[in-house]
Design a protein around this motif. Structure first.
Motif, PDB file in Angstrom:
ATOM      1  N   PRO A   1       0.808  -1.231   0.000  1.00 47.88           N
ATOM      2  CA  PRO A   1       0.000   0.000   0.000  1.00 47.88           C
ATOM      3  C   PRO A   1       0.839   1.278   0.000  1.00 47.88           C
ATOM      4  O   PRO A   1       0.447   2.275  -0.610  1.00 47.88           O
ATOM      5  CB  PRO A   1      -0.825  -0.127   1.288  1.00 47.88           C
ATOM      6  CG  PRO A   1      -0.895  -1.597   1.545  1.00 47.88           C
ATOM      7  CD  PRO A   1       0.408  -2.164   1.074  1.00 47.88           C
ATOM      8  N   ALA A   2       1.996   1.255   0.654  1.00 50.85           N
ATOM      9  CA  ALA A   2       2.828   2.463   0.666  1.00 50.85           C
ATOM     10  C   ALA A   2       3.347   2.756  -0.743  1.00 50.85           C
ATOM     11  O   ALA A   2       3.345   3.903  -1.199  1.00 50.85           O
ATOM     12  CB  ALA A   2       3.988   2.295   1.639  1.00 50.85           C
TER      13      ALA A   2
ATOM     14  N   ASP B   1       0.744   6.760  -6.831  1.00 52.46           N
ATOM     15  CA  ASP B   1      -0.406   7.612  -7.148  1.00 52.46           C
ATOM     16  C   ASP B   1      -0.121   9.076  -6.830  1.00 52.46           C
ATOM     17  O   ASP B   1      -0.580   9.972  -7.550  1.00 52.46           O
ATOM     18  CB  ASP B   1      -1.650   7.115  -6.412  1.00 52.46           C
ATOM     19  CG  ASP B   1      -2.153   5.784  -6.966  1.00 52.46           C
ATOM     20  OD1 ASP B   1      -1.713   5.408  -8.080  1.00 52.46           O
ATOM     21  OD2 ASP B   1      -2.978   5.118  -6.298  1.00 52.46           O
ATOM     22  N   ALA B   2       0.659   9.304  -5.783  1.00 51.00           N
ATOM     23  CA  ALA B   2       1.017  10.687  -5.433  1.00 51.00           C
ATOM     24  C   ALA B   2       1.863  11.316  -6.544  1.00 51.00           C
ATOM     25  O   ALA B   2       1.658  12.474  -6.926  1.00 51.00           O
ATOM     26  CB  ALA B   2       1.767  10.709  -4.103  1.00 51.00           C
ATOM     27  N   VAL B   3       2.804  10.547  -7.076  1.00 51.96           N
ATOM     28  CA  VAL B   3       3.628  11.053  -8.182  1.00 51.96           C
ATOM     29  C   VAL B   3       2.737  11.415  -9.372  1.00 51.96           C
ATOM     30  O   VAL B   3       2.876  12.485  -9.983  1.00 51.96           O
ATOM     31  CB  VAL B   3       4.690   9.998  -8.599  1.00 51.96           C
ATOM     32  CG1 VAL B   3       5.296  10.335  -9.948  1.00 51.96           C
ATOM     33  CG2 VAL B   3       5.778   9.895  -7.532  1.00 51.96           C
TER      34      VAL B   3
ATOM     35  N   ALA C   1       0.674   4.231  -2.743  1.00 51.15           N
ATOM     36  CA  ALA C   1       0.404   5.634  -2.395  1.00 51.15           C
ATOM     37  C   ALA C   1       1.437   6.560  -3.035  1.00 51.15           C
ATOM     38  O   ALA C   1       1.085   7.599  -3.598  1.00 51.15           O
ATOM     39  CB  ALA C   1       0.403   5.798  -0.877  1.00 51.15           C
ATOM     40  N   TYR C   2       2.716   6.165  -2.974  1.00 47.88           N
ATOM     41  CA  TYR C   2       3.753   7.005  -3.598  1.00 47.88           C
ATOM     42  C   TYR C   2       3.543   7.086  -5.109  1.00 47.88           C
ATOM     43  O   TYR C   2       3.674   8.157  -5.714  1.00 47.88           O
ATOM     44  CB  TYR C   2       5.151   6.461  -3.286  1.00 47.88           C
ATOM     45  CG  TYR C   2       5.686   6.986  -1.974  1.00 47.88           C
ATOM     46  CD1 TYR C   2       6.135   8.294  -1.880  1.00 47.88           C
ATOM     47  CD2 TYR C   2       5.739   6.189  -0.842  1.00 47.88           C
ATOM     48  CE1 TYR C   2       6.610   8.804  -0.680  1.00 47.88           C
ATOM     49  CE2 TYR C   2       6.214   6.678   0.369  1.00 47.88           C
ATOM     50  CZ  TYR C   2       6.646   7.987   0.441  1.00 47.88           C
ATOM     51  OH  TYR C   2       7.112   8.492   1.620  1.00 47.88           O
TER      52      TYR C   2
ATOM     53  N   GLN D   1      -0.472  12.141  -9.410  1.00 52.46           N
ATOM     54  CA  GLN D   1      -1.295  13.323  -9.120  1.00 52.46           C
ATOM     55  C   GLN D   1      -0.484  14.603  -9.289  1.00 52.46           C
ATOM     56  O   GLN D   1      -0.935  15.563  -9.906  1.00 52.46           O
ATOM     57  CB  GLN D   1      -1.796  13.272  -7.669  1.00 52.46           C
ATOM     58  CG  GLN D   1      -2.951  12.322  -7.450  1.00 52.46           C
ATOM     59  CD  GLN D   1      -3.331  12.254  -5.967  1.00 52.46           C
ATOM     60  OE1 GLN D   1      -2.608  12.746  -5.106  1.00 52.46           O
ATOM     61  NE2 GLN D   1      -4.470  11.639  -5.698  1.00 52.46           N
ATOM     62  N   LEU D   2       0.710  14.602  -8.732  1.00 53.16           N
ATOM     63  CA  LEU D   2       1.546  15.806  -8.776  1.00 53.16           C
ATOM     64  C   LEU D   2       2.008  16.114 -10.199  1.00 53.16           C
ATOM     65  O   LEU D   2       2.194  17.276 -10.565  1.00 53.16           O
ATOM     66  CB  LEU D   2       2.762  15.641  -7.850  1.00 53.16           C
ATOM     67  CG  LEU D   2       2.458  15.660  -6.352  1.00 53.16           C
ATOM     68  CD1 LEU D   2       3.659  15.155  -5.548  1.00 53.16           C
ATOM     69  CD2 LEU D   2       2.085  17.070  -5.892  1.00 53.16           C
TER      70      LEU D   2
ATOM     71  N   LEU E   1       9.659  11.582 -12.187  1.00 53.65           N
ATOM     72  CA  LEU E   1       9.479  10.434 -11.291  1.00 53.65           C
ATOM     73  C   LEU E   1       8.499   9.417 -11.859  1.00 53.65           C
ATOM     74  O   LEU E   1       8.470   8.267 -11.422  1.00 53.65           O
ATOM     75  CB  LEU E   1       8.969  10.918  -9.921  1.00 53.65           C
ATOM     76  CG  LEU E   1       9.935  11.783  -9.106  1.00 53.65           C
ATOM     77  CD1 LEU E   1       9.189  12.481  -7.976  1.00 53.65           C
ATOM     78  CD2 LEU E   1      11.056  10.922  -8.532  1.00 53.65           C
TER      79      LEU E   1
END
Lengths: 68, 516
Positions: free
Chosen positions: B376-377, B383-385, B380-381, B387-388, B398
């Protein structure tokens, strides 16, 4: 030679801590995890130094493994 | 639809003496992309080759599909470059989508002045069919279709192969054996050589879909698209109205059920919408592996391509890496067989191609970690990349939908550049290695004559016989000041630089490149 600064550097630590708390307010666990991931990526880019990050990551891991 | 590929059937020659023994100087085991490439390269250098393949046709499906610039330059050297450019779909741009939106786009060859683009998409069967024709045309490659290797023995003076054919079995003694028999290499396993690495817990569906569609000639990659939620999808255009689509399925998927045409059709229809009719040409389900042999040379047996190393497909590093193995080995073996160098020259093959394989494995592993988050971590990273990346340039580097094949970073391949030769437009690379020899490129100087080395003069102004660097790009990309020279090996790899007047230094670079 360490490049990561671990000296106290925050002029108003309570305010910074409150910022983090406020950021997570109203978020469920998944949304909080995403917020933290975005925050780490933004800060990592701001730091821009893989060596500093590696030291920070090592410190974070080590601190989590120490006795409470 | 018009112009579809009809797989050739090649004749299986009977053994010269069924039950008997034959000898050959060089045997290539495996007539896939890499085996055919190394056979052609050797034959063009005057080496007689026997090529064994258990099948009697080319590969099925698009398979390697993305031919990278360096690989195209190698095929240019082997006389096939124009075919790839004419038939293949040229692309330089990739787009990455996240959900319903574009996350970012990238250009792989932002600079002009190269004969070959960043990538050409082409079904592997076309490349193999051209290589077979080119091998046959040399008159030096004996193509033995339906000759299946059923046993191998490694010896001091070569390898002894047991071969079965429809017309009987025979023994083949090879002075040199090039194992190009793929990821499930029979030779590697028979010799008990380990093939170690990592299996990724994910499955992917590849479909070659025939349709008329107006997607541009770009690489499109979706993370979590609405038509395939929670997974990734990759789309590539190929010739003959064939489109390659890779669907991520997840580890829980049942590989047999996923190959059911009705199920594949439903996935493709969800992606394309109801308006686009299509048919399926080829469907396969695969799991990623990244692994390699500890050594690629075992005495007189050398391993190339997927037999030696395997990568996940994102990044197009499998086929391209294998062709670059062939490129690296052929000139060395030819030089050893011609008595121009000792066997130590072959150690350079491993010394360069093992770190090259590791680089491909590293890149391919990192891509796979991004595309297939392990926990899961990681998710999350990832998906965060994504999104950003939509709004913030810093996050775009990235995003990892595949780090597309590049030559090994440990050496420098000769750069291409536009030049003029006797009033005609030409390319620098066509004068480096195309005659099978070392090339000494000297700027504004007459290079010394070295045996086995072709001299190339790069001039700042038009001069008969010289390559006129009219745009200044050749000197800039070569990094040559007036009076300097660069020596390139027959595989177009830089051997070193020296002042053009320093014959001793240049001769030393030449000797070193030949491991003398």
């Amino acid at each position: 030679m360490s490049r990561l600064s671990t000296e106290p550097r925050l002029a108003d630590p309570d305010a910074v801590y409150a910022l983090l708390m406020e950021a997570h307010r109203g978020l469920d666990e998944a949304a909080s995890r995403m917020l933290d991931a975005r925050l780490v990526l933004i800060l990592a880019n701001h730091i821009g130094d893989a060596q500093v990050l590696a030291e920070a990551i090592a410190l974070a891991r080590r601190a989590g493994e120490e006795e409470p | 639809m018009a112009g579809r590929f009809a797989p050739p059937r090649y004749a299986a020659p009977p053994p010269r003496r069924p039950g008997g023994e034959e000898a050959a100087r060089v045997v290539v085991a495996g007539g896939g992309l890499v085996g055919l490439t190394v056979a052609l390269d050797l034959a063009r250098r005057g080496v007689e080759v026997v090529l064994l393949d258990e099948d009697d046709t080319v590969s099925t499906g698009s398979r390697a599909i993305c031919f990278a610039k360096r690989t195209l330059e190698i095929y240019g050297r082997l006389g096939l470059g124009a075919k790839f450019l004419d038939k293949g779909v040229t692309w330089n741009r990739g787009r990455v989508f996240h959900g319903e939106r574009e996350a970012y786009a990238f250009d792989l060859l932002p600079e002009q002045g190269h004969e070959y683009p960043a990538f050409v998409n082409l079904q592997q069967y076309y490349a193999e069919a051209w290589l077979v024709e080119a091998c046959a045309a040399t008159g030096r490659v004996e193509l033995r279709w339906r000759h299946k290797v059923t046993g191998v023995e490694s010896r001091e003076d070569g390898a002894r192969l047991s071969v079965e054919t429809p017309a009987g079995a025979y023994t083949l003694r090879a002075e040199w054996l090039l194992a190009c028999d793929g990821a499930r290499s029979f030779l590697r396993d028979s010799l008990g050589l380990p093939f170690l690495g990592q299996v990724f817990r994910d499955r992917f569906l590849i479909a070659d879909v025939v349709m008329r569609a107006d997607f541009p000639s770009e690489r499109w990659f979706w993370f979590d698209p609405p038509f395939h939620p929670g997974q990734s999808v990759l789309l590539h255009k190929q010739p003959d109205d064939v489109w390659r689509i890779d669907f991520q399925l997840g580890w829980e998927a049942d590989p047999e059920a996923e190959k059911d045409p009705a199920r594949v059709r439903a996935r493709v229809a969800a992606m394309l919408g109801p308006a686009i009719p299509f048919e399926l040409e080829w469907v396969s389900v695969y799991t990623f592996r990244c692994r390699r042999m500890e050594r690629f040379r075992h005495g007189r047996i050398l391993f190339l391509g997927d037999a030696a190393h395997q990568v996940s497909p994102f990044g197009a590093r499998g086929g391209n890496g294998g062709v670059q193995d062939a490129d690296n080995l052929a000139w060395r073996l030819a030089a050893v067989l011609a008595g121009e160098a000792g066997e130590a020259l072959l150690d350079g093959y491993e010394a360069e191609r093992i770190p090259a394989a590791d680089e491909n494995i590293l890149n391919s592993t990192r891509s796979t970690d991004f595309i297939t988050p392990k926990n899961p971590a990681a998710r999350a990273y990832r998906d965060a990349v994504l999104q950003l990346a939509r709004r913030h340039a810093f996050a775009r580097p990235l995003v990892n939908s595949g780090r597309l094949s590049r030559p090994w970073s440990g050496q420098q391949a000769a750069p291409d550049a536009p030049v003029m030769r006797d009033g005609r437009a030409d390319w620098l690379l066509r004068h480096i290695g195309h005659d099978g020899r070392f090339a000494l490129v000297a700027r504004e100087a007459e290079p010394p004559a070295l045996p086995g080395v072709s001299a190339v003069i790069l001039s700042d102004a038009p001069r008969p016989g010289a390559l006129w660097d009219h745009a200044g790009l050749a000197a800039a990309r070569l990094g040559l000041a007036p009076g300097e020279a660069a020596l390139f090996r027959p595989d177009q790899i830089l051997a070193g630089r020296a002042p053009a007047a320093d014959g001793a230094a240049l001769a030393a670079l030449h000797a070193k490149a030949l491991a003398r």
